[in-house]
Design an enzyme around this catalytic site. Sequence first.
Site, short mmCIF file in Angstrom:
data_model
loop_
_atom_site.label_atom_id
_atom_site.label_comp_id
_atom_site.label_asym_id
_atom_site.label_seq_id
_atom_site.Cartn_x
_atom_site.Cartn_y
_atom_site.Cartn_z
N ASN A 31 -9.68 -3.03 8.40
CA ASN A 31 -8.62 -2.06 8.14
C ASN A 31 -9.15 -0.86 7.37
O ASN A 31 -8.79 0.29 7.66
CB ASN A 31 -7.49 -2.74 7.35
CG ASN A 31 -6.18 -1.98 7.43
OD1 ASN A 31 -5.80 -1.53 8.50
ND2 ASN A 31 -5.51 -1.83 6.30
N ASP A 73 14.75 38.91 1.93
CA ASP A 73 13.92 39.39 0.82
C ASP A 73 14.73 39.91 -0.36
O ASP A 73 14.17 40.46 -1.30
CB ASP A 73 12.96 40.48 1.29
CG ASP A 73 13.68 41.65 1.95
OD1 ASP A 73 14.93 41.68 1.93
OD2 ASP A 73 13.00 42.54 2.49
N GLU A 84 -1.53 2.53 5.03
CA GLU A 84 -1.65 3.06 3.68
C GLU A 84 -2.18 4.50 3.64
O GLU A 84 -2.02 5.21 2.67
CB GLU A 84 -2.56 2.17 2.82
CG GLU A 84 -3.95 1.96 3.36
CD GLU A 84 -3.99 0.94 4.49
OE1 GLU A 84 -4.85 1.09 5.37
OE2 GLU A 84 -3.13 0.04 4.51
N ASP A 123 -9.22 2.99 8.70
CA ASP A 123 -8.57 4.06 7.95
C ASP A 123 -9.52 5.22 7.70
O ASP A 123 -9.12 6.39 7.76
CB ASP A 123 -8.03 3.52 6.63
CG ASP A 123 -6.76 2.71 6.80
OD1 ASP A 123 -6.09 2.91 7.84
OD2 ASP A 123 -6.44 1.88 5.94
N ASP A 170 20.05 37.22 -0.55
CA ASP A 170 19.59 36.31 0.50
C ASP A 170 19.25 34.92 -0.02
O ASP A 170 19.04 33.99 0.76
CB ASP A 170 18.34 36.88 1.19
CG ASP A 170 18.64 38.10 2.04
OD1 ASP A 170 19.72 38.11 2.67
OD2 ASP A 170 17.81 39.02 2.09
N ASP A 196 16.54 39.77 9.71
CA ASP A 196 17.10 41.11 9.62
C ASP A 196 16.45 42.00 10.67
O ASP A 196 15.44 41.63 11.27
CB ASP A 196 16.86 41.67 8.21
CG ASP A 196 17.69 42.92 7.94
OD1 ASP A 196 18.56 43.24 8.76
OD2 ASP A 196 17.46 43.56 6.91
N ASN A 236 -2.52 -6.42 16.91
CA ASN A 236 -3.33 -7.35 16.14
C ASN A 236 -2.53 -8.54 15.64
O ASN A 236 -2.97 -9.69 15.70
CB ASN A 236 -3.97 -6.63 14.94
CG ASN A 236 -5.16 -5.79 15.37
OD1 ASN A 236 -5.64 -5.90 16.49
ND2 ASN A 236 -5.62 -4.91 14.49
#
Length: 896
Positions: free
Chosen positions: A732, A639, A329, A736, A643, A371, A707
Amino acid sequence: MTLFKHLFASFLNSRHLARLFRRSELPLPTAQGAAKVLPNQLGLALGLAAREAQDALFERLTSGSNGLSQEAAQAVLERDGPNEMGHEKALGWHQRLWQCYRNPFNVLLTVLALVSWLTEDVKATIVIGTMVVLSTLLRFVQEGRSSRAAERLQALVSNTATVLRDGQSCELAIRELAAGDVVMLSAGDMIPADCRLLAAKDLFVSQAAMTGESLPVEKSAEAPSAAITDPFDMANLLFTGTNVISGSATAIVLSTGNRTCFGALADRVVSSERAPTAFQAGINSVSWLLIRFALVMAPLVFVVNGFTKGDWSDAFLFALSIAVGLTPEMLPMIVTSTLAKGAVLLARRKVVVKRLDAIQSFGAMTVLCTDKTGTLTQDEIVLERHADISGQESEDVLKFAFLNSHYQTGLKNLLDRAVLKHVEMLNKLNLAQDYRKIDEIPFDFVRRRMSVVVSEREDHHELICKGAVEEILSCCTAVRQGEQVLPLDDAMLARVTEHTRSLNAQGLRVVALAVKEVPPQKAEYSLADESDLTLIGYIAFLDPPKDSSAPALRALAAHGVTVKVLTGDNHLVTARVCRDVGLQVDGVILGPDLDALGDAALADVAERNTVFAKLSPLHKERLVSALRGKGHIVGFMGDGINDAPALRAADIGISVDSAVDIAKEAADIILLEKSLMVLEEGVLQGRRTFCNMLKYIRMTASSNFGNVFSVLVASVFLPFLPMLPVHLLVQNLLYDVSQIAIPFDNVDAELVAQPLDWNPRDIGRFMLFFGPLSSIFDIATFGLMWYIFGANAEAKQTLFQSGWFIVGLLTQTLIVHLIRTPKLPFVQSLASPALLAATLAIMALGIWLPMGPLAHAFKLQALPMAYFPWLLSILLAYAALTTLMKRVYRRKFGWQ
């Protein structure tokens, strides 16, 4: 194990696991140039406005030679809106919060939290809810910081314009301009809207940002002929985003905002919905891989425990906890935090990251298209040589070049400035003391030359003509060699041409000088006087390479990034500059040569060659798309407005803060300094980011797999649950929390030496290889608790569960250090202080929970002191076996 291999093979063969680090490209324009992507209706409207009678135009726009009244201007603004481009709309905070929450893991955890609440498992609901909230808020905060940094970069092309309102000149913000306004323009001004000229004097406008044309275009108030259909070729039209090079003009505004040509091009970039990046697709594919794994394993655990224990309610809660345990998560938060940290580090190097995902593409980039001017070179023209026709340095040539540049009043370009600066540096400004100006014949881009006429000591007049070599030669009948004047015959012409080609091959831009003595009585001169000239020599200019270019190119090459130069400049000059900076030139291709090539042939040409010169905007976009089609991860640095399509077509678009607004809009990365050195740092930071994200995924996937495998074994043989649901959830959550420091971890130098390619198939293989290792020691722990400490009945299940709780958490946390590096952990490669502190704190907390006053609240109990020597032995054996297997894995599969 064979069953699991088949299971993973079916997961990994999903069509969704396409090659990563790709961005879906925009549809290609159907023809060359910016004009070709304008809507037909807009092109027709501009053509009609260009040819419309001036009185009719004033009447249609309710304006006049004195401009709009304030009331009329306000009415137009209320009708049309402000004169600004539509940008990609920023999301509101609630939308951003929803985007941060909306990922497969959070949705799954929310469902599991809801199920826990419905089954009245309050502790599980709180723990799962905490995981979701923590992940979402951390991501929200990090993305908010990056978003605010990007917003500060957005700037309009120009801030104010000189406008006539009620006949009075005033400065107005560009956003306040309205159709019908009369604007006054002079050298250096940006064109604030699409306009038609009412009057112009020696007006030259650079349209390079719109069309890619390298040279300024002369503009006049004359209506175009019926044969001209392209709005950009109409001399009396001016366009938003272009700028005045020289001269002055009065113009009336035809259209503003998104109704301009600039707006049409901007709309093409902004309105097209940005497809998910390949990086996002890769993260999603891994996410679904792990979710599918959880959806298979959780029901399997439920069935096994239901049949073996007979309590289907407990089995369901336990399976629910397994599903939560299998869900990484924190992956979205780890990804965002890692990317945000990379963005902060790059900001210190003058690189602003507009989209966090772009950092990942930096690390994967294999080809950089850039360029020449301003990137490889200093973007500052210098006078390198002033020589006679035989190549010998000549003071006379320098003197005449100076007089021409000093006295001309038209278009003073970079070459003129370079001549004047060179003479100033030599302290020879007195070259003009014996001369006064008589007249000039201004430069234009048809003749490609200009002349001034000066009087020397009031004795005679000297016409000095300077321009492109071939144009000057067409006006010459003789050459001066030393004190002699020789006829310009075919042999001499061949000799002169060969000499100028030699100078071009040296990377020099050559301009020829010719003179002619004329009678002192004449006062006015015309184009007819540019005849029967005598060629006296050349001035040659150089845009010197940046000192940083060569080391930057070497560094990029060492890191596996190939640099290709895409430019509109001369191919000989470009090739020489490339050689000067150490860029190997493997073939030079000109833009016109690409037009006849199909997509397959173009892809081969793009891959084989290094330098592409004389390119149009479409050429650049086609080359970028062709390289991507060959499997390269392509960065494009640009730029200009022209482009923008190529910036969007590339995997990572790179622009600079001095770029036009639409180029910055299309780019993913904005450089505050136009240098390849900062790109090299971006590449390395992208790879570090990749490595740290990969660490978390590998750690979590292999640990969770081990596990679950252990749970299945224990569930078959034990008369009670090997661990309660609350134990799994707390374990858990603690694990985390220890991972939050991963974005700040160190990365081994050899892991970022080459472009990184991430394949979900490798993650599955890594999971299968390392996951079962922890199960070996889990099963050893089961035997330890069952036989040594007598936890072999339901009455002593709390002791059993407490023993495995500690082993499970400590091995999970230890794996962080064991597989964060292919080297020997703690000896050859040490984690960052933040990660060391986080993992040590969690390990200490994991031991304290069963031993401290909160043990009863979590249904744990204190373990005898005799347990801890066994615990140390298990951890040491686990570390030794994992280190050994790392070597085996690395030899067989590599590490990345």
